[in-house]
Write a protein that holds these residues in place. Sequence first.
Motif, short mmCIF file in Angstrom:
data_model
loop_
_atom_site.label_atom_id
_atom_site.label_comp_id
_atom_site.label_asym_id
_atom_site.label_seq_id
_atom_site.Cartn_x
_atom_site.Cartn_y
_atom_site.Cartn_z
N LYS A 53 39.91 -11.92 -36.24
CA LYS A 53 40.36 -10.61 -35.77
C LYS A 53 39.61 -10.21 -34.51
O LYS A 53 40.20 -9.72 -33.55
CB LYS A 53 40.14 -9.56 -36.85
CG LYS A 53 40.55 -8.18 -36.44
CD LYS A 53 41.56 -7.59 -37.38
CE LYS A 53 42.40 -6.54 -36.70
NZ LYS A 53 41.68 -5.74 -35.72
N ILE A 63 47.00 -9.41 -35.47
CA ILE A 63 47.01 -10.51 -36.43
C ILE A 63 48.43 -10.83 -36.83
O ILE A 63 48.82 -11.99 -36.93
CB ILE A 63 46.22 -10.13 -37.70
CG1 ILE A 63 44.76 -9.88 -37.34
CG2 ILE A 63 46.32 -11.23 -38.73
CD1 ILE A 63 43.80 -10.50 -38.30
N SER A 64 49.19 -9.80 -37.06
CA SER A 64 50.58 -9.97 -37.48
C SER A 64 51.35 -10.78 -36.44
O SER A 64 51.99 -11.77 -36.78
CB SER A 64 51.21 -8.60 -37.68
OG SER A 64 52.57 -8.73 -37.96
N PHE A 67 50.39 -14.52 -36.28
CA PHE A 67 50.97 -15.43 -37.25
C PHE A 67 52.48 -15.54 -37.11
O PHE A 67 53.09 -16.51 -37.55
CB PHE A 67 50.57 -15.03 -38.67
CG PHE A 67 49.15 -15.33 -38.99
CD1 PHE A 67 48.72 -16.63 -39.13
CD2 PHE A 67 48.22 -14.32 -39.12
CE1 PHE A 67 47.40 -16.93 -39.40
CE2 PHE A 67 46.89 -14.60 -39.39
CZ PHE A 67 46.49 -15.91 -39.53
N ALA A 68 53.07 -14.49 -36.52
CA ALA A 68 54.52 -14.53 -36.34
C ALA A 68 54.88 -15.25 -35.05
O ALA A 68 56.03 -15.56 -34.80
CB ALA A 68 55.07 -13.11 -36.30
N ILE B 6 42.62 -4.25 -40.51
CA ILE B 6 43.60 -4.11 -41.58
C ILE B 6 42.95 -4.24 -42.96
O ILE B 6 42.01 -4.99 -43.15
CB ILE B 6 44.72 -5.14 -41.42
CG1 ILE B 6 44.18 -6.41 -40.75
CG2 ILE B 6 45.87 -4.60 -40.66
CD1 ILE B 6 43.46 -7.32 -41.60
N ILE B 63 51.66 -16.02 -44.79
CA ILE B 63 50.63 -15.26 -44.11
C ILE B 63 51.26 -14.26 -43.16
O ILE B 63 50.85 -13.11 -43.07
CB ILE B 63 49.72 -16.19 -43.30
CG1 ILE B 63 49.00 -17.14 -44.24
CG2 ILE B 63 48.72 -15.38 -42.49
CD1 ILE B 63 47.55 -17.32 -43.92
N SER B 64 52.28 -14.72 -42.46
CA SER B 64 52.96 -13.86 -41.51
C SER B 64 53.51 -12.61 -42.19
O SER B 64 53.27 -11.49 -41.77
CB SER B 64 54.08 -14.66 -40.84
OG SER B 64 54.82 -13.83 -40.00
N PHE B 67 50.83 -10.08 -43.31
CA PHE B 67 50.29 -9.16 -42.33
C PHE B 67 51.35 -8.21 -41.79
O PHE B 67 51.03 -7.14 -41.30
CB PHE B 67 49.61 -9.92 -41.20
CG PHE B 67 48.30 -10.52 -41.60
CD1 PHE B 67 47.23 -9.69 -41.88
CD2 PHE B 67 48.15 -11.87 -41.74
CE1 PHE B 67 46.01 -10.22 -42.28
CE2 PHE B 67 46.94 -12.42 -42.14
CZ PHE B 67 45.88 -11.59 -42.41
N ALA B 68 52.60 -8.63 -41.90
CA ALA B 68 53.69 -7.77 -41.42
C ALA B 68 54.10 -6.78 -42.51
O ALA B 68 54.86 -5.86 -42.27
CB ALA B 68 54.88 -8.61 -41.01
#
Lengths: 185, 185
Positions: A53, A63-64, A67-68, B6, B63-64, B67-68
């Motif tokens: 982070k 972070i979101s 990973f996306a 987060i 994981i994506s 966090f989303a």
Amino acid sequence: MPEKDIDIGSRLKKLRDERNISQRQLAKKSNVSNAAISLIENNKTNPSLGLLKKILDAVPISISDFFAMDVSEENKVVFRKNELIEIGSGLISYLQVGQNLKNNQPQMILERYKPGADTGKSMLTHESEESGLILEGRMELTVGDQTYFLGVGDAYLFNSNIPHRFRNTGGIDCVIVSACTPPSF
Amino acid sequence: MPEKDIDIGSRLKKLRDERNISQRQLAKKSNVSNAAISLIENNKTNPSLGLLKKILDAVPISISDFFAMDVSEENKVVFRKNELIEIGSGLISYLQVGQNLKNNQPQMILERYKPGADTGKSMLTHESEESGLILEGRMELTVGDQTYFLGVGDAYLFNSNIPHRFRNTGGIDCVIVSACTPPSF
DNA sequence: TTAAACTGTTAAATATATTAAACAAAATAT
DNA sequence: ATATTTTGTTTAATATATTTAACAGTTTAA
């Protein structure tokens, strides 16, 4: 079924490369050691979320989003110099721009011919249009029954169905950037 | 500007609660210690990505997506018994259903009156409609100039503008579930 | 009631991530 | 050309995450 684990290293490196910042710059900005960034990029550690982070905050990216993030090579536009694909090495080394090229895409290759390197007396032939430009050194190019001597800045363009041959008869490496359409191998 | 970090713990706990599985069950399925899950849920550790991934794989969730994941309380529908909000404690404790209630929402409260608990001789008044039901013990309820003795299963409903008072004159705790519209505090 | 099987939490032991420092290679400057 | 930075990597020291094992509280069963 254990999900295949995501390649954090590549993602981070990609981010960093896109922004053209060094490991140390990012390290400083994020208050993380450059070693940590190196280890992460090479997947040699299993970073804690907090550390990741801190780094992502410095990029910055959430972070979101991280990973996306699209990591597919499909629509990749820029290939950094260290991202070129080595499709052959030895006396001649080939570094290709892009992977799994379509037939409608040019196959761009950075070629390095060591002194004495030669594609062979038997001559090359393949179904392409081929072009190139000399970046360093000198090159002897034979196309059909003609032989040319090219220096830095010189370029060529021919139909690859015509038998052709490259020879570095000079004393230093010769570097060429070439393009074939469609890709020849 | 350092992004606010987060709350991993809440996210994981929410996931687990939604699926009604225990820490140990999840631990077993993910090959992670239950202690680790406890520590993560309480944000007492800074988990490595690998560990988090193992856990999320067992949930399962990417994981994506993790966090989303929507973590807002806005549209929260189910509040687990340990998720009720403590809005008062002492001789009388209040556990509320939901947080930041709108005026058009009922304020549902689980109230526990210890023996001798009393809302006071000065009587309560507020702008609401109030209803409740006795779950355990007995309760002395005064509304206006009338006093009632309620037992398990009994209920009440009145306009809170009318001065009212609750007293647990029995020897054991009295537990009531009540509702106010609009919320009174 | 009592016992047995759970729940989640915690402390000490252990495994491992992270840092600090040194390294070699490449780029830049003088 | 020769320094001088700057690059990314690696090793040993240190900090910390993770596990094992025990704990106390709650639920279920008898």
